[in-house]
Design a protein around this motif. Structure first.
Motif, PDB file in Angstrom:
ATOM      1  N   GLY A 162      -4.163   4.750  -0.806  1.00  0.00           N
ATOM      2  CA  GLY A 162      -4.265   3.313  -1.036  1.00  0.00           C
ATOM      3  C   GLY A 162      -5.315   2.660  -0.162  1.00  0.00           C
ATOM      4  O   GLY A 162      -6.098   1.823  -0.630  1.00  0.00           O
ATOM      5  N   THR A 172      -0.154   0.376  -8.220  1.00  0.00           N
ATOM      6  CA  THR A 172       0.434   1.259  -7.212  1.00  0.00           C
ATOM      7  C   THR A 172       0.280   2.707  -7.637  1.00  0.00           C
ATOM      8  O   THR A 172      -0.079   3.579  -6.839  1.00  0.00           O
ATOM      9  CB  THR A 172       1.923   0.929  -7.003  1.00  0.00           C
ATOM     10  N   VAL A 221       0.823  -1.203   0.000  1.00  0.00           N
ATOM     11  CA  VAL A 221       0.000   0.000   0.000  1.00  0.00           C
ATOM     12  C   VAL A 221       0.862   1.261   0.000  1.00  0.00           C
ATOM     13  O   VAL A 221       1.957   1.292   0.562  1.00  0.00           O
ATOM     14  CB  VAL A 221      -0.963   0.040   1.204  1.00  0.00           C
TER      15      VAL A 221
END
Length: 403
Positions: A382, A257, A231
């Motif tokens: 995230g 990502t 994350v």
């Protein structure tokens, strides 16, 4: 320390007097400031002379290793390692503790001194550091205290289940039908070498490895289904080389990502019909897009009965909301390249309703700042995006149950 408290504009990161220059240099970037060993200080004037300018934090006496074991422990490859680079092992005789090979002292620093109290509910319990001998055999290394006794740890293969690799396979990943998760076996062979289960050659001469001892958060699950998510938008630490920064930025750009702030790094799902763990590794995760990652996460929850799926996802939603709230208040931390670990039971004992556990792991790239105007925004993004995905799955599960 008292002098530094009285002179906040000229404080310095001071390690214990017996800390080597090399260790001081290693630890200083973790704090985002220069550091010097206490052995180098002769007077308060030295502090002011060494460190003119802004506030600098005090380094705690981390090198003392307050939680260090004096005996060599033994371990087998961890059954359920779905991702990561560090070798994991199941400590013999202690089924609720795992060993994680230390490749970077910064993670020890985090667990011993920097882990924020507010976050501890989402961290595996830390038990210290120890030298650990890894072996495919469930026995102790020669000369260890429990040598000759059979441990209470789980067998490598319980005779009922196996692990099958469903990933886009890199050539180095072991083939199907492994008695441990194929990624964990890959890490074992890369970092220890020697034989696979059933091979009599072994690796008797392998030296013990310095390891973190952590709670096995899977120990309460009968057939653990595991998801590892990296994350955050940034995956390199403050002192990364230009080449490492370039590679990390490029990898983020090419994967979820960069678009979502999280990326699948590995997972296993228990299939009751075949009695197999279906495993996917980081290469699967790298191939996912913002449009396809939801299907992969949905697959992760496929072992949960439809009757209980919404309840489990609702529980996970609450945990993610709590974690997001805690991280938002940690303005001095940057959790670069940390992971979320999700676990639920693919076959609960006695037909119980499966619960789900959420933990945060992997802190070797974490950075602690003197001050921060905002929290780790990349990590918060995230978590928020994964929370939105889980919320969507929960609503879909509710609609399915209603029909």
């Amino acid at each position: 320390a008292a002098w530094c408290d009285a002179h906040p504009q000229t404080t310095v990161a001071v390690a214990p007097a017996d800390t080597s220059r090399a260790d001081v240099d290693l630890l200083a970037p973790f704090y985002g400031r220069p550091a010097i060993s206490g052995a180098l200080l002769r007077s308060p004037q030295d502090v002011a002379w060494q460190t003119p300018g802004p506030n600098l934090p005090l380094l705690p006496a981390i090198m003392a290793r307050r939680h260090s074991y004096s005996t060599i422990l033994s371990a087998s490859p961890y059954l359920h390692q779905v991702g990561g680079h560090n070798l994991l092992g199941q400590i013999h005789g202690t089924p609720n503790m795992i060993a994680k090979h230390i490749k970077d002292e910064r993670e020890v620093v985090f667990y011993e001194d920097l882990a924020p109290e507010e976050l501890r509910q989402f961290l595996p319990r830390y038990h210290g550091v120890a030298d650990v001998h890894f072996s495919m055999e469930e026995s102790s290394p020669p000369g260890s205290p429990d040598s000759g006794s059979r441990p209470d740890s789980p067998t490598l293969l319980d005779g009922e289940v196996s692990f099958v690799d469903e990933s886009a396979v890199d050539g180095s990943i072991p083939a199907n039908g492994s008695p441990v998760n194929p990624w964990g076996l890959h890490c074992y062979e890369k970092q220890v070498g020697g034989s696979r289960p059933g091979d009599s050659s072994g690796s008797e001469g392998e030296e013990a490895k310095r390891c973190l001892l952590l709670e096995d958060v899977l120990s309460d699950f009968n057939r653990p289904c595991v998801l590892d998510l990296k994350v955050g938008m940034r995956t390199y630490r403050d002192d990364a080389t230009p080449e490492k920064r370039r590679r990390a930025i490029e990898k983020a750009r090419q994967t979820t990502t960069g678009s979502l702030g999280f990326r699948l790094c590995g997972m296993q799902v228990f299939d009751q019909d075949s009695r197999q763990y279906l495993c996917r590794n980081k290469y699967t995760g790298r191939g996912l897009t913002s449009a396809t990652v939801k299907g992969e996460v949905s697959h992760f929850f496929s072992s949960c009965p439809a009757l209980h799926l919404r309840e489990m996802l609702s529980s996970l939603t609450i945990q993610l909301q709590n974690l997001r709230s805690i991280v938002a208040g940690l303005r001095n931390y940057r959790f670069y390249s940390a992971s979320l670990l999700l676990v639920y039971d693919g076959e609960p004992v006695g037909g119980q309703v499966p619960g789900v556990a959420l933990k945060m792991i992997d802190f070797s790239n974490c950075s602690h700042k003197q001050s921060g105007a905002v929290a780790d925004e990349g990590l918060l993004l995230g978590i928020a995006n994964f929370l939105a995905l889980v919320t969507d799955l929960s609503e879909e599960a509710g609609r399915t149950a209603a029909t």
